[in-house]
Write an enzyme that holds these catalytic residues in place. Structure first.
Site, mmCIF file in Angstrom:
data_model
loop_
_atom_site.group_PDB
_atom_site.id
_atom_site.type_symbol
_atom_site.label_atom_id
_atom_site.label_comp_id
_atom_site.label_asym_id
_atom_site.label_seq_id
_atom_site.Cartn_x
_atom_site.Cartn_y
_atom_site.Cartn_z
ATOM 1 N N GLY A 1 0.827 -1.196 0.000
ATOM 2 C CA GLY A 1 0.000 0.000 0.000
ATOM 3 C C GLY A 1 0.865 1.250 0.000
ATOM 4 N N GLY B 1 0.908 5.714 1.131
ATOM 5 C CA GLY B 1 0.325 6.829 1.857
ATOM 6 C C GLY B 1 0.835 8.138 1.308
ATOM 7 N N GLY B 2 0.656 9.210 2.071
ATOM 8 C CA GLY B 2 1.049 10.515 1.583
ATOM 9 C C GLY B 2 2.549 10.682 1.444
ATOM 10 N N PHE B 3 3.321 10.099 2.373
ATOM 11 C CA PHE B 3 4.762 10.311 2.374
ATOM 12 C C PHE B 3 5.550 9.008 2.351
ATOM 13 C CE2 PHE B 3 2.866 13.890 4.713
ATOM 14 C CZ PHE B 3 3.249 14.928 3.877
ATOM 15 N N VAL C 1 4.451 1.056 1.641
ATOM 16 C CA VAL C 1 4.645 -0.142 2.458
ATOM 17 C C VAL C 1 4.800 -1.338 1.524
ATOM 18 C CG1 VAL C 1 3.726 -1.598 4.297
ATOM 19 C CG2 VAL C 1 3.269 0.858 4.320
ATOM 20 N N LYS D 1 7.948 -0.162 5.843
ATOM 21 C CA LYS D 1 7.436 1.163 5.492
ATOM 22 C C LYS D 1 8.617 2.032 5.104
ATOM 23 C CE LYS D 1 4.426 4.855 7.289
ATOM 24 N NZ LYS D 1 3.567 5.251 8.437
ATOM 25 N N ARG E 1 -3.981 9.959 17.820
ATOM 26 C CA ARG E 1 -4.622 10.988 16.980
ATOM 27 C C ARG E 1 -5.113 10.486 15.627
ATOM 28 N NH1 ARG E 1 -2.370 16.498 15.950
ATOM 29 N NH2 ARG E 1 -0.539 15.417 15.152
ATOM 30 N N ASN F 1 -6.322 1.421 10.601
ATOM 31 C CA ASN F 1 -5.110 1.348 11.413
ATOM 32 C C ASN F 1 -5.189 0.257 12.474
ATOM 33 O OD1 ASN F 1 -3.714 3.315 10.055
ATOM 34 N ND2 ASN F 1 -4.353 4.985 11.399
#
Length: 546
Positions: A22, A24-26, A29, A44, A137, A143
């Site tokens: 997968g 993500g933004g930055f 994985v 990651k 958060r 997750n």
């Protein structure tokens, strides 16, 4: 979720690349196979073009936080953190092969028992993080991974912060709106442990509802719509018949608009879920909490019943009770009555306790076995010679008379029953039985869509703009008013939740979808959904590359 194409996997000594999991933004994985010791791991990797030093510091902080927390059985384990030969930082993590809850909650009906079990176990991991001074958060179904042993494991501490900095949050970037509490969108944003409690409760709600808490099916659900509903609209109770009022009350308390109306800790929320398990006669899930503070937690008399179901190292802990105290059996006031009214005498005793209640250090309660004598000596109110006089006077034993009276009563009762049965009562007729906890007669599912076709209508462009494809299908013969369709890309890898999510389609038989990048032949599934929520078998078709 990022629309950009995935980065190439780095060459890592001692690891053999297998596939992408997968993006993500930055970071991306990847799945690797470690040579020594041999095992499959998820790695990651930060993108090579990320030059922002704050992002790199955040990436390093995530590795440190997860390593500190990863001994917990419900937090993903970190094995290593290094920098690759092409100067990309990476984290080697435990590989959780089963579908995460972000992929599952929209696809299948998750049982109440499983949702409660996951909520209690993740509450233990969140409480452990809080006691170590860390706010997550970004608690959400995606997750929560699932290990080989079907144990939920919390991951992605990428935007976590120290609890002491909860009132110094710069912005809400990186947070997932559908599960975020109202204070994340305040000016300025703020966060504390009760913010994570809200997100965890919203996650449990999503597992049971099959949608996010403030999503409205058939209505617009943009980011601004969700933020408005989170801040201003009440939480809709779960309308599943197997969800008890006690669970709706626990969730409404944990997701109160004002943080002061919520449970004070993740531990208290987990205890509330344990109370629901008790009310449903389910096995009570063990909650694990690691406390490194070296000081005892507040001891609540409302928590004595669940002590065996909570493991807190280095502190003495207690568990939810029926609502009585050590002060003579008086029921304590319900601290959440103003947030979610109590359910009545029967259920208020089992309502979730406030985390702040505690008993005085010196109090104790003496317990005696049932039937034990209160005192073995003479009564202080009796005259000095009274006991001897009673002991010297012979008494006629009463047991022969009691036994004779019992026999007479039994004989009379049996005779009267037989007489009524044979001379007075009419012949017994078979009574209609009432089904209890039996499922309704199965309802025929709607017909599945046919003639499904997928074609590209817009190619991918630079700047992270993905290709788009139109999915079309034919109506099934038994399609009725009130029915609609749902469509999504199937079998998406981890972190592709955006493409894996189901889309409801009303009043038409086509849908334009973004094409998932990096997948050569993606396939879609389309199902028919009737007005009772029943779904047909899935029809599918694939988008040929080129």
């Amino acid at each position: 979720m990022s629309n950009r194409p995935p980065s190439p996997p780095p060459r890592l000594p001692g690891y053999e690349y297998e596939q992408m999991l997968g993006s993500g933004g930055f970071a991306d994985v990847f799945l690797y196979r470690q040579a020594r010791p041999q095992r499959r791991v998820a790695i990651k990797v930060l993108l090579s073009n990320v030059l922002d030093e704050s992002v790199r510091r955040q990436f390093d902080a995530e590795a440190n936080v997860m390593a500190q927390m990863s001994t917990h059985p419900s937090i993903v384990t970190i094995h290593q953190a290094e920098v690759s030969d092409d100067h990309r930082p990476y984290i080697v993590m435990e590989y959780c092969p089963r579908p995460n809850y972000g992929m599952r909650f929209r696809k299948e009906r998750i049982t109440v028992a499983e949702a409660l079990r996951v909520g209690v176990q993740i509450a233990g991991s969140v409480e452990t993080a809080h006691r170590a001074g860390i706010l997550h958060r970004d608690i959400k179904p995606a997750n929560i991974l699932v290990t080989d042993y079907s144990r939920p494991a919390l991951t992605d501490f990428g935007i976590s912060i120290a609890t002491a900095k909860g009132h110094d949050v710069e912005d809400s970037q990186g947070m997932s709106i559908p599960w975020s509490p109202p204070e994340f969108f305040a000016d300025p944003p703020r966060a504390d442990v009760r913010s994570d409690v809200f997100s965890l409760a919203a996650t449990v709600y999503s597992l049971l509802a099959g949608k996010t808490p403030f999503e409205r099916r058939g209505q617009r659900n943009t980011a601004s719509d969700l933020i408005h509903r989170i801040a201003a609209e009440p939480l809709e109770p779960l309308d599943r018949p197997d969800v008890p009022p006690e669970l709706n009350r626990v969730l409404s308390i944990a997701m109160a608009k004002d943080p002061s109306g919520r449970y004070d800790t993740a531990l208290a929320f987990g205890r509330g879920l344990q109370q629901v398990e008790l009310a449903l006669s389910l096995p009570v899930t063990q909650m694990d909490v690691l406390d490194d503070r070296g000081t005892p937690a507040a001891h609540s008399t409302d928590d004595d019943e669940m002590d065996m179901h909570t493991r807190i190292r280095k502190v003495a802990t207690v568990d939810p009770d029926s609502g009585t105290t050590a002060h003579g059996g008086r029921r304590r006031l319900d601290p959440f009555d103003g947030v979610a009214p109590a359910l009545g005498p029967a259920s208020s005793a089992g309502s979730a306790p406030a985390s702040s209640a505690s008993s005085s250090p010196g109090e104790s309660t003496q317990l005696r076995p049932a039937g034990a004598p209160v005192s073995s000596g003479p009564s202080p109110l009796a005259p000095p010679g009274a006991r001897q006089e009673v002991e010297e006077k012979p008494r006629t034993p009463a047991w022969p008379f009691v036994a004779l009276a019992g026999v007479v009563i039994v004989v009379i009762g049996v005779g009267a029953t037989l007489g009524v049965r044979y001379f007075v009562a009419p012949e017994d007729q078979e009574r209609e039985s009432i089904s209890i906890n039996t499922p309704d007669d199965p309802v025929e599912p709607p017909g599945k869509p046919t003639d499904i076709a997928v074609e590209t209508v817009a190619p991918a462009k630079g700047g992270g703009v993905t290709a788009r494809a139109r999915v079309e299908w034919a109506y099934p013969p038994d399609f009725e008013d009130g029915d609609h369709f749902r469509v999504h890309w199937k079998d998406m890898p981890e972190n592709y939740e955006k493409f894996d999510a189901w889309h409801d389609v009303f009043g038409r038989n086509s849908k334009v979808l973004e094409v998932p990048p990096g997948i050569s032949t993606p396939c879609v599934e389309v199902v028919t959904v009737d007005d009772n929520g029943g779904a047909s078998a899935a029809g599918e078709a694939c988008l040929e590359s080129g």
